[in-house]
Design an enzyme around this catalytic site. Structure first.
Site, short mmCIF file in Angstrom:
data_model
loop_
_atom_site.label_atom_id
_atom_site.label_comp_id
_atom_site.label_asym_id
_atom_site.label_seq_id
_atom_site.Cartn_x
_atom_site.Cartn_y
_atom_site.Cartn_z
N ARG A 27 34.95 16.90 -45.09
CA ARG A 27 34.32 17.34 -43.60
C ARG A 27 32.57 16.50 -43.62
O ARG A 27 32.22 16.92 -42.25
CB ARG A 27 33.91 18.93 -43.29
CG ARG A 27 35.44 19.95 -43.72
CD ARG A 27 35.18 21.21 -43.89
NE ARG A 27 34.76 21.62 -43.05
CZ ARG A 27 36.02 21.42 -41.86
NH1 ARG A 27 37.14 21.86 -41.77
NH2 ARG A 27 35.43 22.49 -40.49
N TRP A 75 27.76 17.02 -41.77
CA TRP A 75 27.86 16.29 -40.57
C TRP A 75 26.85 16.07 -39.76
O TRP A 75 27.07 16.61 -38.75
CB TRP A 75 29.14 15.88 -40.07
CG TRP A 75 29.59 14.67 -39.70
CD1 TRP A 75 29.32 13.46 -40.71
CD2 TRP A 75 29.81 14.76 -38.02
NE1 TRP A 75 29.99 12.18 -39.31
CE2 TRP A 75 29.93 12.77 -38.03
CE3 TRP A 75 29.68 15.19 -37.20
CZ2 TRP A 75 29.59 12.38 -37.06
CZ3 TRP A 75 29.69 14.24 -36.00
CH2 TRP A 75 29.58 13.36 -35.56
N GLU A 487 46.72 0.86 -34.84
CA GLU A 487 46.32 1.86 -36.77
C GLU A 487 45.22 1.00 -36.96
O GLU A 487 45.04 1.05 -38.19
CB GLU A 487 47.07 2.45 -36.32
CG GLU A 487 47.66 3.06 -37.50
CD GLU A 487 46.29 4.05 -37.59
OE1 GLU A 487 45.08 5.09 -36.79
OE2 GLU A 487 46.56 4.97 -39.03
N GLU A 494 36.90 1.44 -40.29
CA GLU A 494 36.89 2.94 -40.46
C GLU A 494 36.08 2.50 -42.66
O GLU A 494 35.12 3.12 -42.73
CB GLU A 494 38.03 3.86 -40.64
CG GLU A 494 38.18 4.20 -39.80
CD GLU A 494 39.12 5.42 -40.03
OE1 GLU A 494 40.79 4.57 -40.67
OE2 GLU A 494 39.15 6.69 -39.63
N HIS A 510 45.36 -13.32 -21.88
CA HIS A 510 44.65 -13.02 -20.96
C HIS A 510 43.03 -12.62 -21.01
O HIS A 510 42.56 -11.78 -20.08
CB HIS A 510 45.25 -11.52 -20.62
CG HIS A 510 46.82 -11.81 -19.68
ND1 HIS A 510 47.07 -12.46 -18.75
CD2 HIS A 510 47.48 -11.65 -20.40
CE1 HIS A 510 48.56 -13.17 -19.18
NE2 HIS A 510 49.45 -11.91 -20.12
N LYS A 606 35.96 14.01 -41.58
CA LYS A 606 37.88 14.22 -41.88
C LYS A 606 37.68 15.40 -40.90
O LYS A 606 39.27 14.65 -40.27
CB LYS A 606 37.97 14.63 -43.42
CG LYS A 606 39.76 14.93 -43.52
CD LYS A 606 40.28 13.49 -43.63
CE LYS A 606 41.75 14.01 -43.44
NZ LYS A 606 42.10 12.39 -43.02
C1 F6R Z 1 41.48 7.47 -38.66
C2 F6R Z 1 40.85 9.04 -38.71
C3 F6R Z 1 40.36 9.94 -37.01
C4 F6R Z 1 41.06 11.30 -36.62
C5 F6R Z 1 40.43 12.04 -35.15
C6 F6R Z 1 41.78 13.33 -35.06
O1 F6R Z 1 42.10 7.72 -39.77
O2 F6R Z 1 41.33 10.24 -39.33
O3 F6R Z 1 40.52 9.05 -36.44
O4 F6R Z 1 42.51 10.67 -36.72
O5 F6R Z 1 39.29 12.05 -35.53
O6 F6R Z 1 41.95 14.41 -36.18
P1 F6R Z 1 42.94 15.32 -36.45
O7 F6R Z 1 44.28 14.19 -36.59
O8 F6R Z 1 42.56 15.74 -37.35
O9 F6R Z 1 42.91 15.70 -34.35
#
Ligand code: F6R
Length: 611
Positions: A27, A75, A487, A494, A510, A606
């Site tokens: 986190r 964080w 993605e 990332e 384009h 996370k």
């Molecule tokens: C990328 C990633 C983030 C989450 C985003 C939304 O690998 O993990 O982009 O997808 O922060 O998080 P959630 O799905 O928990 O709402």
């Protein structure tokens, strides 16, 4: 973001809190800190960076007998990742840990500075501790009033924003005060020993307690040995609502893989299968948690999410239109919440979130709820804020996802959304029996398509060497493979920190094609069962302009420099799921070669519980 843990009891509080913080490190890991109160004395340790630094620093502290303690992994939001800004924050006789953001901290701080309070950090959190001491001092609550408790109540009454917070006080060494608004907070109780443990999520509590209370917004109170007092904002005492804590810790370990991300990529075959369990029958799709009247009076679906979850939203929009013939729009949570959207109650508002705590997604959901829309959450964490806010929930069954870069959450969300599009087609009577059967067959084959092929993984390992340098990456695809390209690009940026962008393959001419040269790497998704010739021409346009091209397909293309061969599938959705694993592995292998911390990439966390 941030994770908090608290402990009160006769076991080794330091060990329990540090172990808990380890579980929550995903986190945030800019800094960490603990304060243990034992025999009337505070023991405080803080360090910058990962938790191991704090573990080293606090090694000398020995715990004997009863103690209370609080810990935090940070964080950074307000103030740089320094030791001064690490939690717990201290007043004269009080320590506090906080997850969330105090939006009015500026005004509160100005007032406290004027009154002579000294601040030692740049955080929003520090105002809480001084505010509490000021209120306690100013009001001279008499003993029978339980002054600290009233001061705590009045303090949180002055805070605007989001908080899960724990407070301990030197002259009350047997009590932890807590409050929750917007950020998650759980209390676990060991009924035999009377121990009380706090955490931001389930995982630190597994193995320590069997029963937990998921606090609701606006709840606050205190715990002592064997005692919990919870009130709501109207001052009404709440009866604790205990839930049984699932005890599956093994899923949260690495089991021999180099990184959690790798383990989670390999787990996808299993978790997509789990996610379908009981939901795909012989002849139809069923969801026990919703009923067909979910779509009564609905003419449109609005999908809303952030990051990777936004990509599943976008990808599924192709399925909702194609399979369920429903009008659909897709929104970023962070954009939607402030755009003053036009909302009609013939819209089903669907939010997608792994954590269930993403602040922008949650705020958008609340906006839809207040506009009277029917809401559905597709989420991986039961009892999360998003699940508790939505009218309906379909849970993905990805298990705990520890890698900061989301993988198995993406796959399970996609499976749920695919199933949901078929479900809607069924209840709207716009699909034939054979049409449903065809999709059911495809769904059954997804776990196999997501099983990692050693040959493919080895090839990706070898190829990754070539793609370490250059001035960037294009990921391209058409139709539902465009969101998959987005993605793939997100995964790579990332964890490798290399510049990468996803584009619809047909859009390159384009503008973006101007960047093409041998140092520009193109990762091209070329499914055999979706716009094959069109996509192939787009790839050839880039090849003709000397871009270095890696094609992911079941068939190679002449102009491609590299080729990652996937299995020959009879449907594009199977190609979609297999390509998902290829893109994840590619990003991971490049990041490993660059010696990056794959599970904890820089600047990320996370669970994004702040705006
Ligand atoms: C990328 C990633 C983030 C989450 C985003 C939304 O690998 O993990 O982009 O997808 O922060 O998080 P959630 O799905 O928990 O709402």
């Amino acid at each position: 973001m941030c994770g908090i843990v608290g402990y009160l009891g006769f076991s080794d509080s330091k060990k329990i809190i540090l172990n808990g913080l380890k579980e929550l490190e995903y986190r945030g890991y800019d800094s960490a800190g603990i304060t243990i109160l034992q025999d009337g004395k505070f023991h405080i340790f803080k360090s910058v960076g990962k938790l191991n630094n704090l573990i080293e620093k606090s090694r000398s502290l020995e715990i004997n007998g009863f103690s209370v303690g609080i810990g935090h992994t940070r964080w950074a939001t307000h103030g740089k990742p320094t030791e001064d800004n690490a939690h717990p924050h201290s007043g004269e006789f009080t320590h506090i840990v906080h997850n969330g953001i105090i939006e009015n901290y500026g005004d509160l701080k100005t007032d406290l500075l004027y009154k002579g309070y000294k601040f030692s950090s740049q955080t929003d959190t520090e105002v809480i501790v001084h505010l509490f001491e000021e209120i306690l001092d100013k009001h001279q609550f008499n003993d029978s009033d339980n002054g600290s408790f009233l001061a705590f109540r009045d303090t949180i009454g002055l805070l605007h924003g989001a908080y899960a917070l724990l407070l301990i006080k030197r002259d009350e060494p047997e009590r932890i005060y807590f409050a929750k608004e917007g950020s998650p907070l759980i209390i676990g109780t060991n009924f035999e020993t009377g121990e009380q443990i706090f955490a931001s999520s389930d995982s630190p509590l597994i193995g320590l307690v069997d029963s937990v209370i998921y606090l609701k917004d606006g709840e606050y109170g205190y715990v002592e040995q064997g005692l919990i007092k919870i009130l709501n904002m109207s001052g009404v005492v709440i009866k604790p609502e205990y839930k049984t804590l699932p005890q599956n810790k093994e899923l949260a370990q690495k089991s021999g893989f180099r990184y959690f991300m790798e383990k989670e990529i390999y787990e996808q075959s299993q978790v997509v299968s789990d996610t379908m369990l009981g939901r795909i029958g012989d002849k139809n799709i069923t969801f026990d948690e919703i009923s067909p009247d979910i779509f009564n009076g609905i003419n449109e679906i609005k999908l809303c999410a952030c990051g990777t979850s936004y990509h599943t939203a976008l990808a599924s929009s192709y399925l909702f239109e194609r399979i369920a013939r429903v009008r659909v729009s897709v929104e970023f949570g962070s954009e939607f919440r402030y755009k003053d959207p036009i909302l009609h109650n013939d819209t089903l508002f669907v939010v997608i979130s792994q954590s269930g705590e993403t602040a922008d997604t949650l705020a958008s959901l609340k906006l839809a709820v207040s506009a009277g829309l029917k809401t559905l959450a597709i989420c991986n964490v039961d009892n999360s804020s998003i699940v508790r806010t939505a009218d309906y929930t379909i849970l993905t069954r990805a298990g705990i996802e520890k890698g900061v870069a989301s993988t198995k959450a993406f796959a399970t969300q996609m499976v749920v959304l695919y199933m949901f599009s078929i479900y809607l087609a069924q209840i709207r009577n716009i699909i034939s029996y054979s049409g449903v059967e065809e999709h059911l067959q495809i769904l059954r084959e997804i776990p196999n398509a997501m099983t990692i092929n050693d040959r493919v993984h080895e090839k990706i390992k070898r190829l990754s060497k070539r793609y370490l340098h250059g001035h960037g990456f294009f990921f391209i695809g058409r139709d539902i493979f465009y969101p998959l390209a987005l993605e793939g690009a997100l995964k790579l940026k990332e964890i490798s920190y290399l510049h990468s962008e996803g584009y619809p393959a047909g859009e390159m001419k384009h503008g973006p094609i101007a960047l093409a040269d041998p140092e520009l790497f193109t990762i091209a998704l070329l499914p055999k069962n979706m716009l094959y010739d069109k996509t192939k021409s787009n790839i050839e346009e880039l090849g003709a302009r000397d871009s270095t091209i890696c094609v992911i397909s079941s068939e190679s293309v002449e102009l491609a420099d590299d080729f990652i061969e996937i299995s020959a599938h009879h449907h594009y959705m199977l190609e979609f799921f297999e390509m998902t694993t290829v893109l994840q592995l590619l990003a991971m292998e490049i990041a490993i070669r660059l010696k990056n911390d794959v599970d904890m990439p820089r600047n990320l966390a996370k669970s994004v519980t702040v705006e």
